[in-house]
Design a protein around this motif. Structure first.
Motif, PDB file in Angstrom:
ATOM      1  N   PRO A   1       0.652  -8.838  -9.006  1.00 48.59           N
ATOM      2  CA  PRO A   1      -0.672  -9.423  -8.277  1.00 48.59           C
ATOM      3  C   PRO A   1      -0.022 -10.073  -7.248  1.00 48.59           C
ATOM      4  O   PRO A   1      -1.322 -10.417  -5.926  1.00 48.59           O
TER       5      PRO A   1
ATOM      6  N   ARG B   1       0.573  -0.725  -0.070  1.00 47.55           N
ATOM      7  CA  ARG B   1      -0.007  -0.145   0.070  1.00 47.55           C
ATOM      8  C   ARG B   1       0.764   1.338   0.329  1.00 47.55           C
ATOM      9  O   ARG B   1       0.426   1.944  -0.972  1.00 47.55           O
TER      10      ARG B   1
ATOM     11  N   TYR C   1      -1.801  -4.581  -7.969  1.00 45.47           N
ATOM     12  CA  TYR C   1      -1.781  -5.538  -8.272  1.00 45.47           C
ATOM     13  C   TYR C   1      -1.790  -5.866  -9.839  1.00 45.47           C
ATOM     14  O   TYR C   1      -2.154  -7.100 -10.165  1.00 45.47           O
ATOM     15  N   ARG C   2      -2.369  -5.290 -10.918  1.00 40.55           N
ATOM     16  CA  ARG C   2      -2.768  -5.202 -11.780  1.00 40.55           C
ATOM     17  C   ARG C   2      -1.521  -5.612 -12.386  1.00 40.55           C
ATOM     18  O   ARG C   2      -0.681  -7.142 -13.398  1.00 40.55           O
TER      19      ARG C   2
ATOM     20  N   GLY D   1      -3.511   3.880  -7.663  1.00 41.49           N
ATOM     21  CA  GLY D   1      -3.843   3.001  -7.065  1.00 41.49           C
ATOM     22  C   GLY D   1      -3.743   1.416  -6.659  1.00 41.49           C
ATOM     23  O   GLY D   1      -2.851   1.490  -7.507  1.00 41.49           O
ATOM     24  N   LEU D   2      -3.368   0.803  -4.972  1.00 43.32           N
ATOM     25  CA  LEU D   2      -3.435  -0.657  -5.382  1.00 43.32           C
ATOM     26  C   LEU D   2      -4.190  -0.783  -6.060  1.00 43.32           C
ATOM     27  O   LEU D   2      -3.098  -2.091  -6.495  1.00 43.32           O
ATOM     28  N   ALA D   3      -4.984  -0.926  -7.431  1.00 45.45           N
ATOM     29  CA  ALA D   3      -5.766  -1.997  -7.577  1.00 45.45           C
ATOM     30  C   ALA D   3      -4.564  -2.222  -8.857  1.00 45.45           C
ATOM     31  O   ALA D   3      -4.426  -2.602  -9.236  1.00 45.45           O
ATOM     32  N   THR D   4      -3.734  -0.967  -9.264  1.00 46.85           N
ATOM     33  CA  THR D   4      -3.344  -0.767 -10.200  1.00 46.85           C
ATOM     34  C   THR D   4      -1.491  -1.257  -9.710  1.00 46.85           C
ATOM     35  O   THR D   4      -1.003  -1.773 -10.907  1.00 46.85           O
TER      36      THR D   4
ATOM     37  N   ALA E   1       2.129   1.828  -3.678  1.00 44.96           N
ATOM     38  CA  ALA E   1       1.687   2.601  -4.271  1.00 44.96           C
ATOM     39  C   ALA E   1       1.334   3.719  -3.754  1.00 44.96           C
ATOM     40  O   ALA E   1       0.917   4.523  -5.101  1.00 44.96           O
TER      41      ALA E   1
END
Length: 188
Positions: A48, A30, A44-45, A39-42, A33
């Protein structure tokens, strides 16, 4: 990969290198990021898992160590090649606090994203060790796993404030324990 995705990927690796250098291999994803301003999703994209991020981050350095071993096999005397490569290996594991634990676990776990890079690097060091053993200048009762463990131990010791000032001295002791040729030891 699209240009913007490639830019994000490289930026995330750059920020991750900084954060992990500061806080170790267990640094907050976190935080990485946030500091990368994504964002954290970016994160993880692109990565992973933590291992995937560390594999991307460490891949180049592990590859450099592997490549250097190949160059040293043909360009240096066996004892100088082994000691030079070990010194670089210790410097690498010291550059990222906590990486030793991850690498040791990755070697034992074929499903780890770090497994291939770590085993390839260890194999490269093993070849240097075997070359020195074949020349009769390195002890024959050790193998690549032992060499990897000694490098990891020296890297860990270097991370400990009370031992850090003595890491070069300790490296010399370990080198003299590996090499059996007294003139080679003096060169350490």
């Amino acid at each position: 990969m699209r240009a913007d995705a490639s830019k994000n990927y490289n930026h995330l690796l750059s920020v991750a290198r900084t954060v992990i250098s500061e806080h170790g291999a267990d640094a907050s994803l976190r935080d990485i990021a946030r500091r990368a301003d994504v964002g954290l999703a970016t994160l993880y994209r692109h990565f992973p898992t933590r291992d995937a991020l560390l594999e991307a981050l460490l891949h180049a350095t592990l590859g450099e160590l592997t490549q250097k071993a190949g160059e040293l096999e043909t360009s240096s005397s066996p004892d100088e090649a082994l000691i030079s490569w070990c010194r670089d290996g210790v410097a690498f594991v010291r550059s990222y606090s906590g990486v030793v634990d991850l690498m040791a676990a990755a070697i034992a776990d074929p499903d780890s994203a770090l497994h291939a890079s770590c085993t390839t690097m260890r194999s490269a060091g093993t070849r240097l060790l075997f070359r020195a053993q074949a020349e009769g200048i390195a002890r024959t009762d050790m193998d690549g796993a032992d060499l990897f463990a000694l490098i990891a131990a020296l890297g860990w010791l270097g991370d400990q404030p009370s031992f850090a000032p003595r890491v070069d001295h300790l490296f010399g002791i370990i080198a003299s324990a590996i090499l059996t040729n007294r003139s080679s030891i003096a060169a350490c």
